[in-house]
Design an enzyme around this catalytic site. Structure first.
Site, PDB file in Angstrom:
ATOM      1  N   GLN A 201      75.972  -3.032  34.547  1.00 38.13           N
ATOM      2  CA  GLN A 201      74.723  -2.690  33.843  1.00 38.13           C
ATOM      3  C   GLN A 201      74.542  -3.487  32.556  1.00 38.13           C
ATOM      4  O   GLN A 201      73.598  -3.232  31.810  1.00 38.13           O
ATOM      5  CB  GLN A 201      74.674  -1.179  33.530  1.00 38.13           C
ATOM      6  CG  GLN A 201      74.715  -0.285  34.749  1.00 38.13           C
ATOM      7  CD  GLN A 201      73.469  -0.388  35.642  1.00 38.13           C
ATOM      8  OE1 GLN A 201      72.452  -0.967  35.263  1.00 38.13           O
ATOM      9  NE2 GLN A 201      73.554   0.145  36.848  1.00 38.13           N
ATOM     10  N   LYS A 224      71.653  -6.625  40.823  1.00 40.80           N
ATOM     11  CA  LYS A 224      71.027  -5.906  39.709  1.00 40.80           C
ATOM     12  C   LYS A 224      70.422  -6.883  38.699  1.00 40.80           C
ATOM     13  O   LYS A 224      69.909  -6.483  37.661  1.00 40.80           O
ATOM     14  CB  LYS A 224      72.064  -5.024  39.007  1.00 40.80           C
ATOM     15  CG  LYS A 224      72.596  -3.892  39.888  1.00 40.80           C
ATOM     16  CD  LYS A 224      73.493  -2.989  39.089  1.00 40.80           C
ATOM     17  CE  LYS A 224      74.403  -2.134  39.936  1.00 40.80           C
ATOM     18  NZ  LYS A 224      73.744  -1.020  40.609  1.00 40.80           N
TER      19      LYS A 224
HETATM   20  N1  7TS Z   1      79.361   0.038  37.943  1.00 43.56           N
HETATM   21  C1  7TS Z   1      78.207   0.474  37.414  1.00 43.56           C
HETATM   22  C2  7TS Z   1      78.152   0.806  35.957  1.00 43.56           C
HETATM   23  C3  7TS Z   1      77.088   0.595  38.229  1.00 43.56           C
HETATM   24  O1  7TS Z   1      75.944   1.021  37.690  1.00 43.56           O
HETATM   25  C4  7TS Z   1      77.173   0.266  39.599  1.00 43.56           C
HETATM   26  C5  7TS Z   1      76.022   0.470  40.541  1.00 43.56           C
HETATM   27  C6  7TS Z   1      78.394  -0.213  40.090  1.00 43.56           C
HETATM   28  C7  7TS Z   1      79.466  -0.299  39.232  1.00 43.56           C
HETATM   29  C8  7TS Z   1      78.576  -0.629  41.498  1.00 43.56           C
HETATM   30  O2  7TS Z   1      77.883  -1.808  41.772  1.00 43.56           O
HETATM   31  P1  7TS Z   1      77.824  -2.402  43.239  1.00 43.56           P
HETATM   32  O3  7TS Z   1      76.843  -3.512  43.134  1.00 43.56           O
HETATM   33  O4  7TS Z   1      79.198  -2.870  43.577  1.00 43.56           O
HETATM   34  O5  7TS Z   1      77.365  -1.281  44.133  1.00 43.56           O
HETATM   35  N2  7TS Z   1      75.138   1.460  40.121  1.00 43.56           N
HETATM   36  C9  7TS Z   1      74.154   2.022  40.832  1.00 43.56           C
HETATM   37  C10 7TS Z   1      73.263   2.957  40.264  1.00 43.56           C
HETATM   38  O6  7TS Z   1      73.306   3.308  39.104  1.00 43.56           O
HETATM   39  N3  7TS Z   1      72.404   3.346  41.195  1.00 43.56           N
HETATM   40  O7  7TS Z   1      72.692   2.732  42.335  1.00 43.56           O
HETATM   41  C11 7TS Z   1      73.782   1.902  42.131  1.00 43.56           C
END
Ligand code: 7TS
Length: 409
Positions: A201, A224
């Site tokens: 984030q 993201k």
């Molecule tokens: N860490 C944080 C702080 C996140 O917000 C997310 C995904 C992840 C790790 C995992 O990321 P990924 O791309 O490996 O899935 N957060 C969210 C959310 O807040 N709503 O959907 C996914």
């Protein structure tokens, strides 16, 4: 770049949902993608689709060049010292699992401590629980203040010479809290621990300099930050990555393979087993070009403005609880809230009827939900293409949701 110009580059935003213009407030889950990124992926498949790092034919060379150029863009984007420190992964989750399964398993022993916080995403909790089980290490949590921030006194109290790993999110996906990584890294290093930063984030929303933060590992996801799903990055300090064993084995990552023994390629490829995420990496490179053109400082300032405005608008509505730091300066563009007495899924459903997309649920942060004493919340999250008009539509939608549920119950 003006926000209207930015919006025009995101074709998906130009549509109606349930007869109303779409207001997309779920970028913390995944961001939308600009045309330049969509076109770059399209061009790869239409014009030079080919595997990388093998053969000498023209298309293969072009694909390899584009893939490795993206690595250089990532290196610059986070100011890593060398390309060897930039590993392409499937995303943040995959990157954190590599650190836990490789560094964690190799370095941790019985009695060692792993320090986390209550605001971690499940992806930065479970990999450590798993590695603690097999190594005999234990987990410890830095407590939160009532506004969802950390104090350096508590950080200092929780990290001791027994601590070997501090794994912490840079920005909370629920509270929006921005954590003081540089200061935490200093405390960790003084105690002989390393710092693993979950940057899912933060990388999309602010300028990241891993050398300035002095973190040992930093993980983030492309999807993201305007890039496609399925691509992410693990940054690690070279001297740590060099002594770590890969966690996936097979093609691409080898130097020599014998019947009984094999050796690995040098960094970063020893951590990239199998055909890599070529189109994803190329898309990520383009996303970085786009974000840098807009300017990460502008993105951050724009989101601060929006979240400040949203906090003001929502606090004027009776019966809304907002979670996280009250001072918008202390938070990124995430606004988590509940309408008292109404389930957040119902709130999100009414908002969807109004064309407003927010997320409702536990946001993959069940320990944090428990700490907040709720089972779920609604969350609006902002990005560079959102406007104050979007916030107004959110506030109007919430008034409708309140009215609707007050009349029904
Ligand atoms: N860490 C944080 C702080 C996140 O917000 C997310 C995904 C992840 C790790 C995992 O990321 P990924 O791309 O490996 O899935 N957060 C969210 C959310 O807040 N709503 O959907 C996914």
């Amino acid at each position: 770049m003006e926000v209207e110009r930015i919006r025009s580059l995101f074709p998906i935003l130009n549509q109606e949902i349930n007869g109303k213009p779409l207001v997309y407030l779920d970028s913390a889950a995944t961001s939308q993608k600009p045309l330049t990124v969509i076109n770059a992926i399209n061009d790869y498949y239409r014009e030079y689709n080919s595997n990388v790092h093998r053969g000498v034919h023209t298309l293969g060379t072009k694909a390899t060049d584009a893939y490795e150029k993206s690595r250089e863009k990532v290196r610059k984007f986070i100011n890593a010292n060398s390309l060897e420190e930039v590993i392409f992964t499937k995303g943040t989750t995959a990157a954190l699992n590599i650190v836990a399964q490789s560094y964690g398993r190799e370095q941790l022993k019985h009695g060692d401590e792993i320090v986390l916080t209550f605001m971690e995403h499940h992806s930065n909790i479970i990999p450590w629980q798993q590695v603690a089980k097999v190594t005999g290490a234990t987990l410890k949590y830095i407590p939160l203040q009532s506004d969802g921030t950390l104090t350096l006194e508590d950080v200092q109290k929780t990290i001791t010479t027994k601590t070997k790993i501090v794994a912490i999110t840079h920005v909370s996906n629920v509270l929006g809290t921005i954590n003081p990584i540089k200061e935490i890294a200093e405390i960790a290093h003084k105690n002989g621990a390393i710092v693993v930063v979950d940057g899912a984030q933060s990388a999309p929303h602010m300028k990241i300099d891993v050398q300035e933060l002095n973190c040992d590992f930093y993980a983030f996801s492309g999807h993201k930050m305007c890039a496609p799903t399925g691509i992410g990055v693990l940054y690690g300090k070279k001297h740590l990555l060099e002594k770590m064993e890969p966690v996936e084995f097979g093609g691409e990552m080898i130097d020599f393979v014998g019947l009984y023994e094999s050796t690995w390629k040098e960094l970063p490829w020893k951590f990239e087993a199998g055909t890599p995420i070529i189109a994803g990496a190329i898309g990520l490179g383009k996303a970085i070009d786009f974000l840098e053109e807009v300017g990460l400082d502008n993105v951050k300032a724009h989101e601060h403005d929006l979240v400040g405005y949203a906090m003001q608008q929502l606090s004027e509505i009776d019966g809304i609880t907002i979670y996280g730091p009250a001072n918008s300066e202390k938070r990124a563009g995430v606004l988590t809230f509940n309408i008292n007495g109404v389930h957040p899924h119902d709130v999100a459903t009414v908002l969807d009827m109004e064309g407003v997309a927010v997320r409702a649920g536990h946001h993959c942060a069940q320990p944090l939900m428990k700490w907040l004493e709720v089972t779920a919340t609604a969350r609006a999250s902002f990005y560079l293409y959102n406007t104050k008009g979007d916030v107004d539509r959110l506030a109007e939608g919430l008034l409708k949701a309140k009215e609707f549920f007050e009349n029904v119950f």
